[in-house]
Motif scaffolding. Structure first.
Motif, short mmCIF file in Angstrom:
data_model
loop_
_atom_site.label_atom_id
_atom_site.label_comp_id
_atom_site.label_asym_id
_atom_site.label_seq_id
_atom_site.Cartn_x
_atom_site.Cartn_y
_atom_site.Cartn_z
N MET A 1 0.77 -1.14 -0.15
CA MET A 1 0.09 -0.18 0.05
C MET A 1 1.00 1.21 -0.07
SD MET A 1 -2.89 0.88 2.85
CE MET A 1 -3.89 -0.22 2.58
N PRO A 2 0.59 2.09 -0.80
CA PRO A 2 1.36 3.51 -0.77
C PRO A 2 1.15 4.21 0.38
CG PRO A 2 -0.54 3.86 -2.04
CD PRO A 2 -0.57 2.27 -1.71
N ALA A 3 2.35 4.88 0.89
CA ALA A 3 2.54 5.85 1.99
C ALA A 3 1.41 6.89 1.78
CB ALA A 3 3.76 6.22 2.28
N ILE A 4 0.52 7.33 2.89
CA ILE A 4 -0.34 8.40 2.77
C ILE A 4 0.02 9.15 3.97
CG2 ILE A 4 -2.58 9.14 2.77
CD1 ILE A 4 -3.26 6.13 1.99
N LEU A 6 -0.44 11.97 6.86
CA LEU A 6 -1.52 12.19 7.85
C LEU A 6 -1.84 13.64 7.66
CD1 LEU A 6 -3.11 10.99 9.99
CD2 LEU A 6 -1.18 11.52 11.81
N LEU A 12 -9.31 9.22 11.49
CA LEU A 12 -8.64 8.14 12.18
C LEU A 12 -9.54 7.84 13.45
CD1 LEU A 12 -5.06 9.44 12.28
CD2 LEU A 12 -5.72 7.79 11.01
N PRO A 13 -9.25 6.44 13.73
CA PRO A 13 -9.87 6.06 14.94
C PRO A 13 -9.44 6.96 16.13
CG PRO A 13 -8.65 4.21 13.89
CD PRO A 13 -8.46 5.42 13.07
N ALA A 14 -10.50 7.35 17.07
CA ALA A 14 -10.13 8.55 18.06
C ALA A 14 -9.06 7.86 19.22
CB ALA A 14 -11.37 8.93 18.84
N ASP A 15 -8.06 8.71 19.49
CA ASP A 15 -7.09 8.48 20.41
C ASP A 15 -7.63 8.27 21.72
OD1 ASP A 15 -3.70 8.88 20.54
OD2 ASP A 15 -4.84 9.01 22.37
N TRP A 16 -7.34 7.36 22.51
CA TRP A 16 -8.05 7.18 23.86
C TRP A 16 -7.84 8.55 24.87
CZ3 TRP A 16 -5.50 7.52 28.55
CH2 TRP A 16 -4.14 7.39 28.61
N ARG A 17 -6.77 9.21 24.65
CA ARG A 17 -6.39 10.28 25.30
C ARG A 17 -7.55 11.58 24.98
NH1 ARG A 17 -2.04 8.38 23.48
NH2 ARG A 17 -0.57 7.67 24.80
N LEU A 19 -10.63 10.71 24.05
CA LEU A 19 -12.02 10.17 24.35
C LEU A 19 -11.96 10.59 26.08
CD1 LEU A 19 -12.31 6.92 22.70
CD2 LEU A 19 -13.77 8.68 22.22
N LEU A 56 -18.20 5.49 41.32
CA LEU A 56 -17.76 5.23 39.77
C LEU A 56 -18.66 5.71 38.95
CD1 LEU A 56 -15.45 3.83 37.81
CD2 LEU A 56 -16.85 1.89 38.01
N PHE A 108 -24.37 3.05 30.37
CA PHE A 108 -23.82 2.01 31.13
C PHE A 108 -23.85 2.50 32.45
CE2 PHE A 108 -19.64 0.78 32.93
CZ PHE A 108 -19.74 -0.60 32.85
N MET B 1 4.23 10.14 9.69
CA MET B 1 3.92 9.22 9.65
C MET B 1 2.92 8.69 8.82
SD MET B 1 1.96 7.57 13.34
CE MET B 1 3.38 8.04 14.51
N LYS B 2 2.98 7.30 8.34
CA LYS B 2 2.19 6.78 7.47
C LYS B 2 0.82 6.58 8.15
CE LYS B 2 5.33 3.87 4.94
NZ LYS B 2 5.76 2.58 4.76
N LEU B 3 -0.26 6.84 7.27
CA LEU B 3 -1.74 6.71 7.72
C LEU B 3 -1.92 5.48 8.47
CD1 LEU B 3 -4.32 8.31 8.42
CD2 LEU B 3 -5.11 7.45 5.89
N GLU B 4 -1.66 4.53 7.63
CA GLU B 4 -2.00 3.05 8.03
C GLU B 4 -1.45 2.61 9.23
OE1 GLU B 4 0.58 2.04 4.54
OE2 GLU B 4 -0.57 3.71 5.13
N VAL B 7 -3.26 4.34 12.20
CA VAL B 7 -4.59 3.70 12.57
C VAL B 7 -4.28 2.31 13.23
CG1 VAL B 7 -6.54 2.40 11.28
CG2 VAL B 7 -5.64 4.58 10.38
N ARG B 10 -3.24 3.13 16.92
CA ARG B 10 -4.53 3.63 17.87
C ARG B 10 -5.28 2.49 17.95
NH1 ARG B 10 -6.38 9.72 15.95
NH2 ARG B 10 -4.32 10.70 16.30
N GLU B 13 -3.76 0.12 20.66
CA GLU B 13 -4.00 1.00 22.03
C GLU B 13 -5.32 1.02 22.42
OE1 GLU B 13 -0.95 4.64 23.07
OE2 GLU B 13 -2.76 5.20 21.82
N ARG B 14 -6.17 1.34 21.83
CA ARG B 14 -7.76 1.13 22.31
C ARG B 14 -8.05 -0.29 22.33
NH1 ARG B 14 -11.34 5.28 18.47
NH2 ARG B 14 -12.97 3.73 19.46
N ILE B 17 -6.72 -1.05 25.91
CA ILE B 17 -7.28 -0.27 27.09
C ILE B 17 -8.73 -0.92 27.17
CG2 ILE B 17 -8.37 1.89 27.73
CD1 ILE B 17 -6.16 3.10 26.35
#
Lengths: 303, 41
Positions: A1-4, A6, A12-17, A19, A56, A108, B1-4, B7, B10, B13-14, B17
């Motif tokens: 896959m070619p480099a893309i 950012l 992207l999936p959200a970083d947990w920090r 959230l 909690l 929840f 950084m490459k997108l994949e 992804v 992350r 990491e998720r 957790i």
């Protein structure tokens, strides 16, 4: 896959920090603390794990409120310096993820509260989340300068929830704790909104200093601090606490009123010259922590 | 950084957790059950 490269973090999936930041963890401390005090002030102690779960759930419910508030106000947050770097306006997370996270966390927390403690506590938790999101965030905040007055009820629920989670029923003391936070919220938030009012004005939020002016807000801060002080001292003459709490609450509330009077006496309209407002805001946070800590200490020492 | 790469980082990491949170939830439910059972004894 070619480099893309950012370029769009929200894709992207959200970083947990991010959230975690959606839950407004700094606001959560006070909510958790007042909920814990409500639980510890109750006449009976639940098993540790049930008390822990109740707190909690209050924390998770508060987190859900924070996430749903940021989801709804993402465009407003983008206009204010204080909030522009939050995950949604900064584009680090997409709105749908924030909505799913907030709703999931809220559902929840209510279900777990009901299963672990009782369904009255769960209903109160659900009511507080719905009140904060629907009544305060969606309805009142963008429409009226009284948003904080009525919306303050949402932040007043935690000690009531903590008490009900332990005992299963209402009582005069947790209702007074509710009243204290309810009456404390307007002077606390209006002190802040005085020195960040340009932010609120830029975002089009009708906070009291924006709509009614600075002098009127200062007068309202002082006027609200009087019934707040009366509610704070009330548990003592009503025989719900001992003298240690009564004296401490009188001193703490006296200082609050003196600081509110200094705000009333200040004539400056420049945020840089609003030292009395900044001092009152900082003290108001300390005041609530100290008042509730003294209440628990008094109840435990008097037991 | 490459997108994949980002992804995958992350997602891992998720997932880690989430695994910890689910494990903690199972332990919590276990102790809640024990505590509620004892209250009814």
């Amino acid at each position: 896959m070619p480099a893309i490269e950012l370029t769009n973090p929200a894709a992207l999936p959200a970083d947990w920090r991010d959230l975690f930041a959606l839950t407004k963890p700094r606001v959560m401390y006070l909510v958790v603390f007042t909920g814990l005090c409500g639980l510890l002030a109750a006449p009976a102690m639940p098993p540790f794990v049930l008390g822990f779960t109740a707190i909690l759930c209050i924390a998770l419910g508060a987190g859900a409120c924070g996430a749903l508030n940021q989801w709804y106000e993402a465009d407003i947050d983008a206009k204010m310096r204080r909030t522009a770097k939050r995950p949604l306006p900064a584009g680090r997370i997409d709105r749908q993820s924030a909505l799913h996270f907030g709703v999931g966390l809220g559902v929840f927390s209510v279900l777990l509260m009901g299963l672990a403690t009782n369904w009255l506590a769960a209903a109160l938790l659900a009511a507080s989340i719905l009140f904060y999101v629907l009544i305060y965030t969606v309805w009142l905040k963008p429409r009226t300068a009284q948003n904080i007055v009525i919306g303050g009820a949402a932040g007043a629920f935690p000690p009531l929830i903590g008490w009900v989670a332990t005992t299963g029923h209402f009582a005069p003391l947790p209702l007074l704790l509710f009243a204290i936070i309810f009456l404390w919220t307007p002077p606390h938030f209006w002190a802040l909104s005085l020195f960040v009012r340009s932010d609120y004005a830029a975002a089009g939020i009708p906070m009291l200093p924006v709509v009614a002016g600075i002098e009127n807000t200062r007068r309202q801060i002082f006027l609200y601090s009087l019934p707040m002080a009366a509610a704070a001292v009330a548990p003592w003459p009503l025989g719900l606490t001992g003298m240690a709490y009564g004296v401490s609450a009188s001193v703490l509330s006296g200082v609050f009123i003196v600081l509110a009077a200094r705000v009333l006496a200040n004539r400056s309209t420049d945020p840089a010259q609003m030292a009395p407002e900044k001092k009152l805001f900082a003290y108001s946070v300390f005041y609530l922590f100290a008042l509730f800590a003294v209440l628990v200490a008094d109840r435990w020492l008097g037991a | 950084m490459k997108l994949e790469d980002e992804v995958v980082r992350r997602q891992r990491e998720r997932a880690r957790i989430m695994a910890w949170l689910l494990g903690g939830f199972v332990v919590l439910i276990f102790f809640i059950t024990i505590a509620k059972t004892r209250m009814n004894w």
